[in-house]
Design a protein around this motif. Structure first.
Motif, mmCIF file in Angstrom:
data_model
loop_
_atom_site.group_PDB
_atom_site.id
_atom_site.type_symbol
_atom_site.label_atom_id
_atom_site.label_comp_id
_atom_site.label_asym_id
_atom_site.label_seq_id
_atom_site.Cartn_x
_atom_site.Cartn_y
_atom_site.Cartn_z
ATOM 1 N N ILE A 95 1.763 6.830 -6.695
ATOM 2 C CA ILE A 95 0.755 7.822 -7.083
ATOM 3 C C ILE A 95 1.291 9.228 -6.860
ATOM 4 C CG2 ILE A 95 -1.505 8.786 -6.455
ATOM 5 C CD1 ILE A 95 -2.388 5.865 -5.889
ATOM 6 N N VAL A 96 1.867 9.458 -5.679
ATOM 7 C CA VAL A 96 2.377 10.796 -5.353
ATOM 8 C C VAL A 96 3.530 11.168 -6.278
ATOM 9 C CG1 VAL A 96 3.548 12.162 -3.577
ATOM 10 C CG2 VAL A 96 1.597 10.738 -2.958
ATOM 11 N N SER A 144 0.825 -1.205 0.000
ATOM 12 C CA SER A 144 0.000 0.000 0.000
ATOM 13 C C SER A 144 0.865 1.263 0.000
ATOM 14 C CB SER A 144 -0.909 -0.003 1.232
ATOM 15 O OG SER A 144 -1.663 1.168 1.303
ATOM 16 N N ILE A 145 1.919 1.246 0.793
ATOM 17 C CA ILE A 145 2.832 2.400 0.838
ATOM 18 C C ILE A 145 3.490 2.600 -0.519
ATOM 19 C CG2 ILE A 145 5.033 3.195 1.802
ATOM 20 C CD1 ILE A 145 4.151 1.929 4.467
ATOM 21 N N ASP A 146 3.929 1.507 -1.128
ATOM 22 C CA ASP A 146 4.562 1.608 -2.451
ATOM 23 C C ASP A 146 3.582 2.168 -3.479
ATOM 24 O OD1 ASP A 146 6.934 0.664 -1.465
ATOM 25 O OD2 ASP A 146 6.621 -1.407 -2.168
ATOM 26 N N ARG A 147 2.318 1.709 -3.397
ATOM 27 C CA ARG A 147 1.300 2.213 -4.324
ATOM 28 C C ARG A 147 1.075 3.710 -4.108
ATOM 29 N NH1 ARG A 147 -3.107 -1.074 -2.900
ATOM 30 N NH2 ARG A 147 -1.855 -2.921 -3.128
ATOM 31 N N TYR A 148 0.969 4.105 -2.832
ATOM 32 C CA TYR A 148 0.770 5.515 -2.495
ATOM 33 C C TYR A 148 1.936 6.359 -2.996
ATOM 34 C CZ TYR A 148 0.753 9.731 0.348
ATOM 35 O OH TYR A 148 0.810 11.021 0.762
ATOM 36 N N LYS A 149 3.158 5.884 -2.733
ATOM 37 C CA LYS A 149 4.330 6.627 -3.198
ATOM 38 C C LYS A 149 4.331 6.742 -4.716
ATOM 39 C CE LYS A 149 7.659 5.839 0.489
ATOM 40 N NZ LYS A 149 8.939 5.202 0.852
ATOM 41 N N GLN A 168 2.590 12.271 -9.854
ATOM 42 C CA GLN A 168 1.814 13.504 -9.978
ATOM 43 C C GLN A 168 2.629 14.566 -10.715
ATOM 44 O OE1 GLN A 168 -1.336 14.536 -8.702
ATOM 45 N NE2 GLN A 168 -1.611 12.338 -8.512
ATOM 46 N N ASN A 223 8.123 15.547 -3.877
ATOM 47 C CA ASN A 223 8.008 14.582 -4.981
ATOM 48 C C ASN A 223 8.946 14.977 -6.123
ATOM 49 O OD1 ASN A 223 6.548 16.689 -6.167
ATOM 50 N ND2 ASN A 223 4.839 15.393 -6.793
#
Length: 166
Positions: free
Chosen positions: A78-79, A71-76, A82, A99
């Motif tokens: 996405i961020v 989940s953290i990897d997915r969030y990172k 951007q 970022n």
């Protein structure tokens, strides 16, 4: 008609293992050994049950950790993907995250920014108004919009920042 025993006859004593006290002791020893064996096997069964519970809990924690890392990897991801500039600063105004887009626009590496104050990048005329606005993050609705000039890789540019207190 009673049986008379002469006084000079010695009685034959019973062997020690025929005495009631000895027999009671053997019976007590038998009970103690059985109770000890029962306790040992009960404890062993309980220990196995606990080991299974610990193994299951450990497996569940490991699975949760893997999910969290994913989940953290997915969030990172996405961020990082951007095109918006995403930053996080602490209450002292020090960068804790930037970022790739932010690094690109400001021509800096992450290592140059993390742990440093963001104020040197702000135009000198806009520093005080920015700091005054950021104080409002301590009060509801914990959200502000700041317009300021900042020194980018190609010179000063105007930015409109939307800030949230976490």
């Amino acid at each position: 008609n009673g049986l008379m025993i002469p006084a000079n006859i010695d009685f034959i004593k019973k062997h020690f293992y025929q005495e009631p006290v000895f027999l009671l002791g053997i019976f007590g020893l038998f009970l103690f050994i059985n109770y000890s064996a029962y306790s040992y096997f009960q404890q062993k069964k309980y220990t196995q049950k606990l080991e299974k519970a610990v193994d299951l809990r450990t497996k569940n924690l490991r699975d949760t950790q893997i999910e969290l890392i994913t989940s953290i990897d997915r969030y990172k991801g996405i961020v990082e993907s951007q095109s918006d500039l995403v930053v996080r600063v602490d209450s002292q105004g020090v960068f804790t995250f930037v970022n790739d887009s932010y690094c690109s626009v400001f021509g800096k590496d992450r290592e140059e920014l993390i742990g440093k104050s963001f104020t040197p990048l702000i135009h000198p005329d806009d520093v005080q108004s920015t700091l005054d606005e950021m104080k409002k993050l301590n009060y509801p609705p914990y959200r502000i919009i700041i317009e300021q000039r900042a020194l980018t890789a190609v010179g000063y540019r105007w930015f409109s920042w939307e800030d949230y207190a976490i």
